[in-house]
Design a protein around this motif. Sequence first.
Motif, mmCIF file in Angstrom:
data_model
loop_
_atom_site.group_PDB
_atom_site.id
_atom_site.type_symbol
_atom_site.label_atom_id
_atom_site.label_comp_id
_atom_site.label_asym_id
_atom_site.label_seq_id
_atom_site.Cartn_x
_atom_site.Cartn_y
_atom_site.Cartn_z
ATOM 1 N N LYS A 59 0.850 -1.198 0.000
ATOM 2 C CA LYS A 59 0.000 0.000 0.000
ATOM 3 C C LYS A 59 0.881 1.241 0.000
ATOM 4 O O LYS A 59 1.705 1.434 0.903
ATOM 5 C CB LYS A 59 -0.888 -0.026 1.249
ATOM 6 N N PRO A 62 -0.243 8.198 -0.167
ATOM 7 C CA PRO A 62 -0.665 9.072 -1.270
ATOM 8 C C PRO A 62 0.493 9.949 -1.743
ATOM 9 O O PRO A 62 1.271 10.461 -0.934
ATOM 10 C CB PRO A 62 -1.765 9.932 -0.631
ATOM 11 N N ARG A 122 3.522 13.047 2.203
ATOM 12 C CA ARG A 122 3.270 13.787 3.436
ATOM 13 C C ARG A 122 4.180 13.296 4.556
ATOM 14 O O ARG A 122 4.336 12.093 4.764
ATOM 15 C CB ARG A 122 1.804 13.625 3.848
ATOM 16 N N GLU A 127 3.856 15.277 16.625
ATOM 17 C CA GLU A 127 3.206 16.407 17.309
ATOM 18 C C GLU A 127 1.859 16.762 16.695
ATOM 19 O O GLU A 127 1.043 17.416 17.340
ATOM 20 C CB GLU A 127 4.118 17.641 17.254
ATOM 21 N N LEU A 238 1.789 4.664 9.885
ATOM 22 C CA LEU A 238 0.752 5.621 9.502
ATOM 23 C C LEU A 238 -0.256 4.938 8.582
ATOM 24 O O LEU A 238 0.026 3.919 8.002
ATOM 25 C CB LEU A 238 1.362 6.823 8.785
ATOM 26 N N ALA B 38 0.641 19.622 21.746
ATOM 27 C CA ALA B 38 1.973 19.430 21.152
ATOM 28 C C ALA B 38 2.120 20.243 19.867
ATOM 29 O O ALA B 38 3.234 20.602 19.486
ATOM 30 C CB ALA B 38 2.222 17.952 20.868
ATOM 31 N N SER B 39 1.003 20.511 19.212
ATOM 32 C CA SER B 39 1.037 21.331 17.994
ATOM 33 C C SER B 39 -0.367 21.892 17.799
ATOM 34 O O SER B 39 -1.149 21.356 17.022
ATOM 35 C CB SER B 39 1.459 20.477 16.794
ATOM 36 N N ILE B 146 -6.406 9.856 11.153
ATOM 37 C CA ILE B 146 -5.134 10.484 11.525
ATOM 38 C C ILE B 146 -4.160 9.490 12.162
ATOM 39 O O ILE B 146 -2.969 9.765 12.238
ATOM 40 C CB ILE B 146 -5.329 11.743 12.414
ATOM 41 N N TYR B 147 -4.662 8.335 12.606
ATOM 42 C CA TYR B 147 -3.773 7.297 13.142
ATOM 43 C C TYR B 147 -3.156 6.496 11.990
ATOM 44 O O TYR B 147 -1.982 6.126 12.060
ATOM 45 C CB TYR B 147 -4.582 6.382 14.059
ATOM 46 N N TRP B 148 -3.963 6.261 10.957
ATOM 47 C CA TRP B 148 -3.536 5.435 9.827
ATOM 48 C C TRP B 148 -3.817 6.127 8.492
ATOM 49 O O TRP B 148 -4.532 5.578 7.645
ATOM 50 C CB TRP B 148 -4.288 4.099 9.861
ATOM 51 N N PRO B 149 -3.252 7.318 8.269
ATOM 52 C CA PRO B 149 -3.586 8.037 7.033
ATOM 53 C C PRO B 149 -3.075 7.348 5.764
ATOM 54 O O PRO B 149 -3.532 7.669 4.673
ATOM 55 C CB PRO B 149 -2.907 9.395 7.214
ATOM 56 N N VAL B 150 -2.130 6.405 5.935
ATOM 57 C CA VAL B 150 -1.640 5.666 4.763
ATOM 58 C C VAL B 150 -2.435 4.378 4.585
ATOM 59 O O VAL B 150 -2.994 4.119 3.509
ATOM 60 C CB VAL B 150 -0.130 5.362 4.897
ATOM 61 N N GLN B 151 -2.525 3.588 5.649
ATOM 62 C CA GLN B 151 -3.228 2.300 5.529
ATOM 63 C C GLN B 151 -4.705 2.499 5.211
ATOM 64 O O GLN B 151 -5.309 1.689 4.528
ATOM 65 C CB GLN B 151 -3.071 1.477 6.821
ATOM 66 N N SER B 153 -6.094 5.371 3.708
ATOM 67 C CA SER B 153 -6.028 6.681 3.044
ATOM 68 C C SER B 153 -7.398 7.124 2.522
ATOM 69 O O SER B 153 -7.656 8.327 2.428
ATOM 70 C CB SER B 153 -5.004 6.645 1.916
ATOM 71 N N TYR B 162 -5.543 14.640 5.634
ATOM 72 C CA TYR B 162 -4.986 14.432 6.975
ATOM 73 C C TYR B 162 -5.216 15.630 7.894
ATOM 74 O O TYR B 162 -5.743 15.491 9.009
ATOM 75 C CB TYR B 162 -3.486 14.125 6.843
ATOM 76 N N ASP B 163 -4.829 16.816 7.433
ATOM 77 C CA ASP B 163 -4.924 17.993 8.303
ATOM 78 C C ASP B 163 -6.377 18.318 8.655
ATOM 79 O O ASP B 163 -6.676 18.699 9.790
ATOM 80 C CB ASP B 163 -4.261 19.202 7.635
ATOM 81 N N ARG B 166 -7.848 15.980 11.205
ATOM 82 C CA ARG B 166 -7.420 16.359 12.553
ATOM 83 C C ARG B 166 -8.372 17.409 13.134
ATOM 84 O O ARG B 166 -8.726 17.357 14.315
ATOM 85 C CB ARG B 166 -6.006 16.940 12.453
#
Lengths: 238, 208
Positions: A59, A62, A122, A127, A238, B38-39, B146-151, B153, B162-163, B166
């Motif tokens: 996988k 993106p 990305r 954080e 991720l 944290a951000s 946001i924990y798994w933005p790739v798996q 997607s 992603y942003d 959040r």
Amino acid sequence: MKPKQSIAGMISRREILKLSPLILLSGCDITPGEKTEPLLRTVQQFNDWVQSKVFDPDKLAPEYTDADVTPEEGFRVNGKDAGEPDIDVVNWSLTIEGLVSKPGTYTLGQIAHLPKRTMNTRHCCVEGWSMIPQWAGTPLREFLRFVGADPRAKYIEVRCADDYFTSYDMPSALHPQTLLCYEAYGKPLSISHGAPARIVMPVKLGYKSAKWVHTIILTNEKPGGYWEDQGYDWFAGL
Amino acid sequence: MARREKNYQHPLIVRVTHWMNFIALGIMVTSGLRIYNASPIWEFRIPENLTLGGWLAGARMWHFFGMWLFVLNGIIWVTYNVASKHGRNTTLFRSSDRLGIVPMIKYYLRLSKHHPPTTKYNSLQKLTYTLIPLLALGSVLSGIAIYWPVQFSLIAASFGGYDTARIWHFVFTAAFVLFFFGHLFLVAISGWSNFVSMITGWKRAEEN
């Protein structure tokens, strides 16, 4: 796996480095107390296991168009980084050790000769912030093949000029988007972004994308990491 | 026996999952706010003494421990409600409940002294108790984004990336916190025995 010795000789520099945040944070350990920590650590290891099962090596993260790339002035450096190490970019070489058939040192020229991948992916910091730089470099798996790495080795550890270190599971290290990166935005990496070469791993949190790499070690014994040893999750997928 | 059965308010599973939710959401919200710090997305930070975890790694440990409580509890609750029809008979909002919304709002705002006739729960309660599980689903899905933005997607993309996912995750949290204070206020004004019924299951007859 011999740790570098400090002048004092007794404690490695890395051990001192590891301790420094603990000293800073000793007033605010994991509330509400140490009683909960074994449970939380156990669940964290369970979550690492879940992440390793969910991870799909085929996988792809993106990839974005050039229009979506974060402008170069927004190419951030994490403020938590201790600072730039003294690094001799010109005479730099990468050492590879452990379960490989051709251990030794490799120059940037040799690495740059291997297939190159450019990608807009990305970068997600633990954080919470993220950015989309344009990275380029050699897929780590191409380099590992080049040096005759044993694909059955379970782990890969990387060590860095600032004494940072981290480690990966082999499937993530062999992911096609895991780069031994030496360029960003079409230019050689700047010192602040890890020159001359760093890891870029879009399938993991930013603290896995180690800068200023000088040594890669293949091993079957699970190595830790600078942040991981202090409480951050090891898999960090991720 | 007949009198008591009439006043049996909350089955055991509902009571247990209710308080598990309180614990799980308490962990999720307070540790989540530490992660936010944290951000920060916006200008403000959350006062540290309202957060859990001490530092980012500790907060993440708590958050990814609490998520299992929250999700497993949710699975138990949904399974029970699907199997028992309990929710369908009490709190599920139906199209006929639309007519009761405005009269209830008028009553709550003191524009009308007449409490509209209702079944066990009024239209506004049903609306709330139907939206809250959807809010929970939104929290879990934006959390996965946001924990798994790739798996996952596609889930991240469905929240606008992603942003943005959040931000959604934070907005859902804020909605839970708002609900919590509204819920607390309404429980407080509706009386002690109403509160006790979520522990024992039983509510005193004269106050029913």
